[in-house]
Structures are given as C-alpha cells and as structure tokens.
Design a protein around this motif. Sequence first.
Motif, mmCIF file in Angstrom:
data_model
loop_
_atom_site.group_PDB
_atom_site.id
_atom_site.type_symbol
_atom_site.label_atom_id
_atom_site.label_comp_id
_atom_site.label_asym_id
_atom_site.label_seq_id
_atom_site.Cartn_x
_atom_site.Cartn_y
_atom_site.Cartn_z
ATOM 1 N N ASP A 123 -44.774 -60.499 42.355
ATOM 2 C CA ASP A 123 -45.186 -61.263 41.178
ATOM 3 C C ASP A 123 -46.691 -61.555 41.180
ATOM 4 O OD1 ASP A 123 -44.667 -62.515 38.740
ATOM 5 O OD2 ASP A 123 -44.481 -64.485 39.683
ATOM 6 N N VAL A 124 -47.501 -60.502 41.362
ATOM 7 C CA VAL A 124 -48.952 -60.702 41.403
ATOM 8 C C VAL A 124 -49.558 -60.483 40.020
ATOM 9 C CG1 VAL A 124 -49.119 -60.056 43.823
ATOM 10 C CG2 VAL A 124 -49.400 -58.303 42.072
ATOM 11 N N SER A 125 -50.573 -61.255 39.720
ATOM 12 C CA SER A 125 -51.284 -61.149 38.447
ATOM 13 C C SER A 125 -52.776 -61.330 38.688
ATOM 14 C CB SER A 125 -50.799 -62.215 37.454
ATOM 15 O OG SER A 125 -49.424 -62.070 37.158
ATOM 16 N N PHE A 126 -53.582 -60.519 38.016
ATOM 17 C CA PHE A 126 -55.033 -60.681 38.075
ATOM 18 C C PHE A 126 -55.659 -59.858 36.955
ATOM 19 C CE2 PHE A 126 -54.136 -56.991 40.744
ATOM 20 C CZ PHE A 126 -55.083 -56.067 40.333
ATOM 21 N N ALA A 127 -56.915 -60.133 36.676
ATOM 22 C CA ALA A 127 -57.668 -59.380 35.670
ATOM 23 C C ALA A 127 -59.066 -59.126 36.205
ATOM 24 C CB ALA A 127 -57.728 -60.150 34.353
ATOM 25 N N LEU A 128 -59.574 -57.913 35.963
ATOM 26 C CA LEU A 128 -60.921 -57.552 36.388
ATOM 27 C C LEU A 128 -61.721 -57.108 35.167
ATOM 28 C CD1 LEU A 128 -60.143 -55.445 39.594
ATOM 29 C CD2 LEU A 128 -60.872 -57.831 39.483
ATOM 30 N N PRO A 129 -62.891 -57.691 34.959
ATOM 31 C CA PRO A 129 -63.704 -57.301 33.810
ATOM 32 C C PRO A 129 -64.377 -55.949 34.012
ATOM 33 C CG PRO A 129 -64.833 -58.974 35.095
ATOM 34 C CD PRO A 129 -63.480 -58.813 35.706
ATOM 35 N N THR A 130 -64.801 -55.354 32.919
ATOM 36 C CA THR A 130 -65.578 -54.121 32.970
ATOM 37 C C THR A 130 -66.929 -54.408 33.615
ATOM 38 O OG1 THR A 130 -64.511 -53.498 30.897
ATOM 39 C CG2 THR A 130 -66.442 -52.230 31.529
ATOM 40 N N ASP A 131 -67.568 -53.373 34.114
ATOM 41 C CA ASP A 131 -68.937 -53.467 34.633
ATOM 42 C C ASP A 131 -69.046 -54.264 35.925
ATOM 43 O OD1 ASP A 131 -69.243 -52.332 32.175
ATOM 44 O OD2 ASP A 131 -70.362 -53.984 31.292
ATOM 45 N N GLN A 132 -68.039 -54.189 36.783
ATOM 46 C CA GLN A 132 -68.123 -54.892 38.057
ATOM 47 C C GLN A 132 -67.767 -53.973 39.219
ATOM 48 O OE1 GLN A 132 -66.248 -58.635 38.685
ATOM 49 N NE2 GLN A 132 -67.478 -59.681 37.148
ATOM 50 N N LEU A 133 -68.346 -54.278 40.387
ATOM 51 C CA LEU A 133 -67.959 -53.629 41.632
ATOM 52 C C LEU A 133 -67.032 -54.590 42.364
ATOM 53 C CD1 LEU A 133 -70.307 -51.802 44.173
ATOM 54 C CD2 LEU A 133 -68.260 -53.043 44.854
ATOM 55 N N THR A 134 -65.781 -54.183 42.485
ATOM 56 C CA THR A 134 -64.762 -55.016 43.121
ATOM 57 C C THR A 134 -64.296 -54.356 44.406
ATOM 58 O OG1 THR A 134 -63.994 -55.862 40.990
ATOM 59 C CG2 THR A 134 -62.487 -56.068 42.860
ATOM 60 N N VAL A 135 -64.279 -55.115 45.486
ATOM 61 C CA VAL A 135 -63.820 -54.605 46.771
ATOM 62 C C VAL A 135 -62.360 -54.998 46.970
ATOM 63 C CG1 VAL A 135 -64.190 -54.593 49.254
ATOM 64 C CG2 VAL A 135 -66.137 -54.784 47.714
ATOM 65 N N VAL A 136 -61.539 -54.016 47.334
ATOM 66 C CA VAL A 136 -60.112 -54.236 47.571
ATOM 67 C C VAL A 136 -59.890 -54.300 49.075
ATOM 68 C CG1 VAL A 136 -57.777 -53.398 47.141
ATOM 69 C CG2 VAL A 136 -59.593 -52.956 45.461
ATOM 70 N N LEU A 137 -59.389 -55.439 49.545
ATOM 71 C CA LEU A 137 -59.257 -55.700 50.973
ATOM 72 C C LEU A 137 -57.806 -55.959 51.349
ATOM 73 C CD1 LEU A 137 -62.157 -58.296 51.015
ATOM 74 C CD2 LEU A 137 -62.341 -55.953 51.850
ATOM 75 N N GLY A 138 -57.507 -55.775 52.623
ATOM 76 C CA GLY A 138 -56.166 -56.061 53.108
ATOM 77 C C GLY A 138 -55.851 -55.224 54.329
ATOM 78 N N GLU A 139 -54.979 -55.738 55.168
ATOM 79 C CA GLU A 139 -54.576 -55.005 56.356
ATOM 80 C C GLU A 139 -53.740 -53.787 55.970
ATOM 81 O OE1 GLU A 139 -55.644 -55.702 59.351
ATOM 82 O OE2 GLU A 139 -56.743 -57.455 58.614
ATOM 83 N N ASN A 140 -53.576 -52.860 56.904
ATOM 84 C CA ASN A 140 -52.707 -51.713 56.665
ATOM 85 C C ASN A 140 -51.299 -52.199 56.337
ATOM 86 O OD1 ASN A 140 -54.764 -49.876 57.213
ATOM 87 N ND2 ASN A 140 -54.253 -49.760 59.393
#
Length: 234
Positions: free
Chosen positions: A23-40
């Motif tokens: 049940d995850v929710s999020f929004a990312l705007p245009t024109d951004q550098l977003t880093v996706v993190l997390g363990e294996n």
Amino acid sequence: MMTEQIQVNHYTVSFGKKMILKDVSFALPTDQLTVVLGENGAGKTTLIKALIQAALTGEKAETIQVHANKLAYVPQFRDLGDDYPLSIKAFVGLGVRDKGLPWLNQEEKARVSDALNRLDLSELADLPLAKASGGQKQRAYIAQALAKKPDLLILDEPSSALDSLHTAELVAQIRKAQQDWKIGVLWISHDTSWVKKSADSYLWLHDKTITTGPAIELPDGASSKHSEEVKHVL
C-alpha cells in the motif's frame, strides 16, 4: 509550476506469500533527479519494472501513472560480448534511430555528438566498444540513453563499480544533462555519499514501505558509506 511525472497510489506487490511493498503511495514531479535507495530485496527492481511498464504502455492505471513521451533505461549489467563490431560513436547513434533508417540526419548527428561530449567520450568515439574499458562502456551505455533525449531517464546502479572520484564525475555529468533538458531522472543506488549535495529527492524502500522527501533531508537510516574497496574500472 512543477507537474507530477510519476504517481503511485496504494501500490501493493508480493511474490507468493512474500510481501514486497504494501500500500505505498508517492508522487514525483517532472524535472527532478531522484535517487532510489534500499537494501537488496527491498523492492527497487520490482518498482522500477512497474514504472517502466506503465511508461511504455501509456496506460492510466489507478495504481501507477507515468507521464513520459520517451523513456530511456540503462540496466546495471550489460555485456555485448568481446566481438561487438560497432565503435562507441556508432553504438551511441543507435539511440537516435527511432525510424530504423540506416543513416543519421544532421539533427541526429548533433544529438550523438552532444551525448558523447557530455560523457567525455568524444576522443574515444572511434574506439571499438568491445575494446573499451568497463567504465568507458558504462559511459557509452548512458550516452546512448541520453542521445534519445528522453523525458525520463532511469539508471540502475550506474556507479556501482566506480570509486568516489569517478562517481562524482558521473553524477555531475548526469546532473548537468538533467538540468539542461529539464528531464526526470531516477537513479538507483546503494551509495548515498553524494545524494544530499547533488540530488533533488529520494525514494527509500524499507520495511515494505516507501519514504520520500527532499534529498537534503535523507534519513540517517537510509545512508550508506561507499566502499573504498570498489574496483576502479575507468
């Protein structure tokens, strides 16, 4: 005013009895550098595959929507073999041949030249890709993606085999392209040493959920130290 390029609403995914994201929710705007993190095993690859699928199909699903006319994806591992015949320049040129024509027009040639220059590959343009070092090949893969002039660029661990110096150089190169073209970039990474300084935002996958926010506010729990033992392949 920034618009949302990626919208995820109440997304849940599991494999068999194992819950990956709940049940995850999020929004990312245009024109951004977003880093996706997390363990294996946290669900990074699963999430990225879902985003790519949504972008390619163009479907306006209730759970995932990606607004991008052109997507470019650079996987973490790619091996074209020791006998791959094309030069770095010709390989990068494949990224602009949308219509499958055997030649490039002037505008397409300019895009190839620009991509090579942005990744410091201009002087290596005629080098056979098969003879390039691991780091040079990685930059060629990214240059090919940039030559597409994408709205959304997804990079899967592009600096995983680089030391801190060359990671910083690659971050600067991608950041400049992202800002010049005002595109969205998703950068999957285990190395967080540069995130607060050079990224706009983060997605941290942990405990079957996702935390997101400005990069400068990256939680300590999501941080990791780049290994000094990483192999230098440039």
